[in-house]
Design a protein around this motif. Structure first.
Motif, PDB file in Angstrom:
ATOM      1  N   GLU A 169      47.993  22.428 -14.723  1.00  0.00           N
ATOM      2  CA  GLU A 169      47.231  21.617 -13.765  1.00  0.00           C
ATOM      3  C   GLU A 169      46.945  22.397 -12.475  1.00  0.00           C
ATOM      4  O   GLU A 169      45.840  22.314 -11.919  1.00  0.00           O
ATOM      5  CB  GLU A 169      47.987  20.330 -13.452  1.00  0.00           C
ATOM      6  CG  GLU A 169      47.945  19.287 -14.565  1.00  0.00           C
ATOM      7  CD  GLU A 169      46.596  18.598 -14.667  1.00  0.00           C
ATOM      8  OE1 GLU A 169      45.665  18.965 -13.933  1.00  0.00           O
ATOM      9  OE2 GLU A 169      46.471  17.674 -15.482  1.00  0.00           O
ATOM     10  N   ALA A 172      44.223  24.908 -13.173  1.00  0.00           N
ATOM     11  CA  ALA A 172      42.926  24.244 -13.243  1.00  0.00           C
ATOM     12  C   ALA A 172      42.426  23.848 -11.857  1.00  0.00           C
ATOM     13  O   ALA A 172      41.223  23.950 -11.565  1.00  0.00           O
ATOM     14  CB  ALA A 172      43.026  23.012 -14.136  1.00  0.00           C
ATOM     15  N   ARG A 185      39.042  22.478 -19.035  1.00  0.00           N
ATOM     16  CA  ARG A 185      39.630  21.475 -19.931  1.00  0.00           C
ATOM     17  C   ARG A 185      40.049  22.085 -21.260  1.00  0.00           C
ATOM     18  O   ARG A 185      40.070  21.395 -22.286  1.00  0.00           O
ATOM     19  CB  ARG A 185      38.652  20.323 -20.150  1.00  0.00           C
ATOM     20  CG  ARG A 185      37.274  20.737 -20.608  1.00  0.00           C
ATOM     21  CD  ARG A 185      36.332  19.549 -20.725  1.00  0.00           C
ATOM     22  NE  ARG A 185      35.019  19.953 -21.196  1.00  0.00           N
ATOM     23  CZ  ARG A 185      34.711  20.142 -22.477  1.00  0.00           C
ATOM     24  NH1 ARG A 185      35.646  19.972 -23.404  1.00  0.00           N
ATOM     25  NH2 ARG A 185      33.507  20.512 -22.846  1.00  0.00           N
ATOM     26  N   ALA A 186      40.360  23.380 -21.246  1.00  0.00           N
ATOM     27  CA  ALA A 186      40.873  24.035 -22.446  1.00  0.00           C
ATOM     28  C   ALA A 186      41.894  25.082 -22.026  1.00  0.00           C
ATOM     29  O   ALA A 186      41.819  25.647 -20.929  1.00  0.00           O
ATOM     30  CB  ALA A 186      39.742  24.671 -23.254  1.00  0.00           C
ATOM     31  N   VAL A 187      42.851  25.317 -22.906  1.00  0.00           N
ATOM     32  CA  VAL A 187      43.930  26.269 -22.627  1.00  0.00           C
ATOM     33  C   VAL A 187      44.102  27.162 -23.852  1.00  0.00           C
ATOM     34  O   VAL A 187      44.246  26.673 -24.975  1.00  0.00           O
ATOM     35  CB  VAL A 187      45.257  25.557 -22.310  1.00  0.00           C
ATOM     36  CG1 VAL A 187      46.324  26.569 -21.926  1.00  0.00           C
ATOM     37  CG2 VAL A 187      45.069  24.537 -21.189  1.00  0.00           C
ATOM     38  N   THR A 223      45.588  18.177 -27.913  1.00  0.00           N
ATOM     39  CA  THR A 223      45.198  18.001 -26.522  1.00  0.00           C
ATOM     40  C   THR A 223      46.437  17.715 -25.687  1.00  0.00           C
ATOM     41  O   THR A 223      47.392  17.083 -26.157  1.00  0.00           O
ATOM     42  CB  THR A 223      44.199  16.838 -26.350  1.00  0.00           C
ATOM     43  OG1 THR A 223      44.781  15.633 -26.846  1.00  0.00           O
ATOM     44  CG2 THR A 223      42.911  17.121 -27.107  1.00  0.00           C
ATOM     45  N   TYR A 227      43.175  18.597 -21.629  1.00  0.00           N
ATOM     46  CA  TYR A 227      43.017  19.980 -22.067  1.00  0.00           C
ATOM     47  C   TYR A 227      43.115  20.113 -23.583  1.00  0.00           C
ATOM     48  O   TYR A 227      44.059  19.620 -24.199  1.00  0.00           O
ATOM     49  CB  TYR A 227      44.078  20.869 -21.404  1.00  0.00           C
ATOM     50  CG  TYR A 227      44.076  20.773 -19.904  1.00  0.00           C
ATOM     51  CD1 TYR A 227      43.133  21.450 -19.150  1.00  0.00           C
ATOM     52  CD2 TYR A 227      45.003  19.967 -19.243  1.00  0.00           C
ATOM     53  CE1 TYR A 227      43.120  21.343 -17.773  1.00  0.00           C
ATOM     54  CE2 TYR A 227      44.995  19.857 -17.865  1.00  0.00           C
ATOM     55  CZ  TYR A 227      44.042  20.543 -17.131  1.00  0.00           C
ATOM     56  OH  TYR A 227      44.021  20.435 -15.771  1.00  0.00           O
ATOM     57  N   VAL A 244      43.438  29.198 -18.690  1.00  0.00           N
ATOM     58  CA  VAL A 244      42.907  27.858 -18.496  1.00  0.00           C
ATOM     59  C   VAL A 244      41.432  28.027 -18.146  1.00  0.00           C
ATOM     60  O   VAL A 244      41.095  28.798 -17.234  1.00  0.00           O
ATOM     61  CB  VAL A 244      43.651  27.115 -17.375  1.00  0.00           C
ATOM     62  CG1 VAL A 244      43.119  25.700 -17.210  1.00  0.00           C
ATOM     63  CG2 VAL A 244      45.153  27.093 -17.647  1.00  0.00           C
ATOM     64  N   ASP A 246      36.991  26.549 -18.558  1.00  0.00           N
ATOM     65  CA  ASP A 246      35.942  25.586 -18.862  1.00  0.00           C
ATOM     66  C   ASP A 246      35.177  26.108 -20.074  1.00  0.00           C
ATOM     67  O   ASP A 246      34.412  27.072 -19.958  1.00  0.00           O
ATOM     68  CB  ASP A 246      34.999  25.436 -17.661  1.00  0.00           C
ATOM     69  CG  ASP A 246      33.908  24.399 -17.886  1.00  0.00           C
ATOM     70  OD1 ASP A 246      33.657  24.046 -19.049  1.00  0.00           O
ATOM     71  OD2 ASP A 246      33.287  23.963 -16.897  1.00  0.00           O
TER      72      ASP A 246
END
Length: 311
Positions: A169, A172, A185-187, A223, A227, A244, A246
């Motif tokens: 977090e 991000a 929103r992806a890792v 998820t 994420y 991390v 987009d």
């Protein structure tokens, strides 16, 4: 002698005819490939843009600002609006390369196997996975080279009291604070880091307990919050860090999609071709992808360091 290779040939020659028909027909081959679940690129989940190129290269702008350079001013009645020019990103050019491999499949190997179709499947899977591994490593290396922003984890993810979710977090938040419209929103992480994530007590306490998608009941963590979790072997990553990002803004894969004679082309850009070699009583199977990873917005991703090198 027991267990000697090759074993005796089967009596059903009709199966061999079926396998030969499969190998001779690109349409049949494409249908067969679609049933193989392993044919998925991590690269396309990181760089989700789908670009097409026909001249062997792609031109693009990198780090294009989303706001004009001049601040907005108060406009008096009857006055003209102050003018500004829209800024452009840094021009870049990336050349596609043909990454591929060929394997042989003999008639003896086909007809002396219990299930001939499985021999074809194994040849397809191994060749496809070899190409996929190469393209995945190219994509992750391109991301690691372009992304310069980083933030340190609060503690090693294998420590007694890690803060995995908070680390993600905070990383991000640093991307969002660039105020460029990024929505991380992806890792991306290694499978070992994923194992730590899926068994983290703090994360487990936040999840619903008695549900079938709980990892303890055989589910996966696809998820975490907002994420999407993408795991790949550590050998596919330039370093055992966590990214991390987009996925809509970071970039994409530029594929040359012209279909050359005899090739079966998959939706993910993977191409296959087979050829009968009568002189050797065998088949040659090619797999290739003509592509290049393109990182358009390096600011849309951040490297989370200090999570530990766990192999």
């Amino acid at each position: 002698m027991p267990g000697a290779y090759p074993p005796a040939a089967p009596t059903l020659a009709g199966d061999l005819l079926t396998v030969h028909r499969l190998l001779q027909n690109p349409t049949y081959l494409k249908r067969r490939l679609r049933t193989i679940a392993e044919l998925r690129f991590v690269a396309d989940r990181i760089l989700t843009g789908r670009y097409r190129t026909t001249g062997g290269a792609i031109a693009f702008e990198q780090s294009e600002p989303i706001m004009n350079t001049r601040p907005v001013e108060s406009v008096a009645p009857g006055s003209e609006y102050p003018r500004d020019s829209t800024p452009e990103g840094t021009a870049a050019l990336a050349a596609v390369s043909k990454w591929g491999q060929a394997v042989g499949l003999t008639d003896e190997k086909l007809k002396r196997s219990v299930y001939m179709g499985q021999e074809v499947n194994r040849a397809l899977i191994k060749t496809a996975n070899s190409v996929i591994q190469k393209v995945d490593r190219l994509a992750t290396a391109a991301v690691a080279s372009a992304v310069t922003s980083s933030i340190a984890a609060a503690a090693n993810w294998n420590a007694a009291t890690p803060a995995l979710f908070r680390d993600v977090e905070l990383a991000a938040a640093k991307v969002v604070d660039l105020n460029q419209g990024y929505n991380p929103r992806a890792v991306l992480m290694s499978t070992t880091k994923y194992a730590l994530l899926i068994t983290d007590p703090a994360i487990a306490a936040l999840r619903r307990r008695e549900t079938s998608d709980n990892p303890i009941y055989g589910g996966d963590i696809e998820t975490l919050g907002k994420y999407r979790i993408i795991a790949t072997p550590a050998s596919n990553l330039p370093s055992d860090d966590v990214w991390v990002f987009d996925p809509d803004q970071l970039g994409g894969m530029a594929d040359e999609t012209e279909v050359d004679p005899g090739y079966a082309t998959m939706d993910n850009g993977l191409q296959y071709k087979t050829k009968r070699i009568d002189e050797r009583d065998s088949w040659d199977i090619w797999a290739r992808r003509i592509t290049v990873p393109v990182v358009q917005e390096p600011g849309a991703a951040i490297r989370l360091t200090g999570t530990g090198t766990l192999g």
